[in-house]
Design a protein around this motif. Sequence first.
Motif, PDB file in Angstrom:
ATOM      1  N   LEU A   1      -0.602   7.084   5.678  1.00  0.00           N
ATOM      2  CA  LEU A   1      -1.262   5.805   5.678  1.00  0.00           C
ATOM      3  C   LEU A   1      -1.649   5.306   7.239  1.00  0.00           C
ATOM      4  O   LEU A   1      -2.688   4.926   7.794  1.00  0.00           O
ATOM      5  CB  LEU A   1      -0.713   4.537   4.770  1.00  0.00           C
TER       6      LEU A   1
ATOM      7  N   LEU B   1      -9.046  -2.881   6.944  1.00  0.00           N
ATOM      8  CA  LEU B   1      -9.315  -1.611   7.146  1.00  0.00           C
ATOM      9  C   LEU B   1      -8.068  -0.704   6.618  1.00  0.00           C
ATOM     10  O   LEU B   1      -8.233   0.242   5.949  1.00  0.00           O
ATOM     11  CB  LEU B   1      -9.108  -1.413   8.885  1.00  0.00           C
TER      12      LEU B   1
ATOM     13  N   VAL C   1      -3.719   7.170   9.767  1.00  0.00           N
ATOM     14  CA  VAL C   1      -5.209   7.230   9.671  1.00  0.00           C
ATOM     15  C   VAL C   1      -5.823   5.916  10.086  1.00  0.00           C
ATOM     16  O   VAL C   1      -6.615   5.787  10.779  1.00  0.00           O
ATOM     17  CB  VAL C   1      -5.664   7.308   8.001  1.00  0.00           C
ATOM     18  N   VAL C   2      -4.920   5.006   9.675  1.00  0.00           N
ATOM     19  CA  VAL C   2      -5.474   3.525  10.251  1.00  0.00           C
ATOM     20  C   VAL C   2      -5.187   3.575  11.791  1.00  0.00           C
ATOM     21  O   VAL C   2      -6.197   2.840  12.418  1.00  0.00           O
ATOM     22  CB  VAL C   2      -4.365   2.334   9.567  1.00  0.00           C
TER      23      VAL C   2
ATOM     24  N   CYS D   1       0.972  -1.180  -0.078  1.00  0.00           N
ATOM     25  CA  CYS D   1       0.220  -0.174   0.159  1.00  0.00           C
ATOM     26  C   CYS D   1       0.944   1.158   0.088  1.00  0.00           C
ATOM     27  O   CYS D   1       0.725   2.241  -0.771  1.00  0.00           O
ATOM     28  CB  CYS D   1      -0.988  -0.101   1.290  1.00  0.00           C
TER      29      CYS D   1
ATOM     30  N   LEU E   1      -9.059   4.556  -0.215  1.00  0.00           N
ATOM     31  CA  LEU E   1      -9.771   5.766  -0.038  1.00  0.00           C
ATOM     32  C   LEU E   1      -8.740   7.129  -0.390  1.00  0.00           C
ATOM     33  O   LEU E   1      -9.025   8.073  -1.214  1.00  0.00           O
ATOM     34  CB  LEU E   1     -10.244   6.419   1.252  1.00  0.00           C
ATOM     35  N   LEU E   2      -7.486   7.097  -0.085  1.00  0.00           N
ATOM     36  CA  LEU E   2      -6.420   7.893  -0.390  1.00  0.00           C
ATOM     37  C   LEU E   2      -6.252   7.997  -1.727  1.00  0.00           C
ATOM     38  O   LEU E   2      -5.947   9.105  -2.350  1.00  0.00           O
ATOM     39  CB  LEU E   2      -5.035   7.436   0.555  1.00  0.00           C
TER      40      LEU E   2
ATOM     41  N   VAL F   1      -8.412   2.211   3.707  1.00  0.00           N
ATOM     42  CA  VAL F   1      -7.911   3.409   3.939  1.00  0.00           C
ATOM     43  C   VAL F   1      -7.121   3.647   2.554  1.00  0.00           C
ATOM     44  O   VAL F   1      -7.166   4.913   2.156  1.00  0.00           O
ATOM     45  CB  VAL F   1      -7.239   3.663   5.199  1.00  0.00           C
ATOM     46  N   TYR F   2      -6.262   2.622   2.098  1.00  0.00           N
ATOM     47  CA  TYR F   2      -5.293   3.052   1.043  1.00  0.00           C
ATOM     48  C   TYR F   2      -6.156   3.059  -0.360  1.00  0.00           C
ATOM     49  O   TYR F   2      -6.028   4.276  -1.047  1.00  0.00           O
ATOM     50  CB  TYR F   2      -4.391   1.645   0.882  1.00  0.00           C
TER      51      TYR F   2
ATOM     52  N   LEU G   1      -8.099   4.971  13.370  1.00  0.00           N
ATOM     53  CA  LEU G   1      -9.312   4.166  13.309  1.00  0.00           C
ATOM     54  C   LEU G   1      -9.221   3.117  14.293  1.00  0.00           C
ATOM     55  O   LEU G   1     -10.193   2.844  15.036  1.00  0.00           O
ATOM     56  CB  LEU G   1      -9.510   3.707  11.798  1.00  0.00           C
TER      57      LEU G   1
END
Length: 264
Positions: A102, A125, A105-106, A20, A132-133, A129-130, A109
Amino acid sequence: MKYEIYLDTLFLIQMVINYCVLMLTAAVMRLITSRLRVLIASMAGAVGSCLMVLPIGINGYAKFLLIFIFFGMVMTGIAFRVRGVRQYLCMLLAIVTATFLLGGVVQWLVSVSGNRLPMGTWLLLLLLVYGLLQYGLQEYRKQRSLFVPVTLKIVGEDAQTKQISVIALKDTGNRLREQRTGKAVCILEKDVLSQALKNDYEVTYHTLGREEAVMKAGIVPEMIIHTKEGDVHTGDVMLALYPGKISKRGAYHMIMHPEYLKEE
């Protein structure tokens, strides 16, 4: 206190994280690579992470630096074919930035969820996130790519040529054409011009609240569109003069027909 670490689990987690991060770095830096190369590089980085937890018999900080530097070079070299120390340092900085973005954000969450997620959920998850980025980056560039700097060579009624530079909006919905010649029409705010344009043509258009309106238009000898791939030179451009403001906020002063960028 003793901890049990499963190398297969650690390898899988680090491989997904590395993949990622490398793909996100490639997107941010606009690098050309293949998913296979990134996958191999991710596996190499995962091997380094597994070596980090093995009792090799050297100082912990020294082991971290040696393995981090070596496998960092291996990862970037495989994924992006890095050449030279300077390029490697730039890529390493980009990878570290993508990792913090990355991972941050993870981690947020995970902390919100109470830090009690199974590995499968944690990996899903991470991939979410990856994704969405990546999507956000593509949408941002798509919006930014709608605007391009343009240089126009204008010949006025006094037969003098002058260059003006404006920001143009690439309007894929613009299908406006001059009736007699059939030429595609670009629209420029009239107030942008400091000299009069030879108005040999008229262009009929429709706006909200008005059934029909007419703009004076003329031929521009040359238009230069400055793109990231290079300059696009186009001759004999039909340019219509709009009497008002094209953009209320002044973000752009011209609407470009997609034909001039071969995007029709």
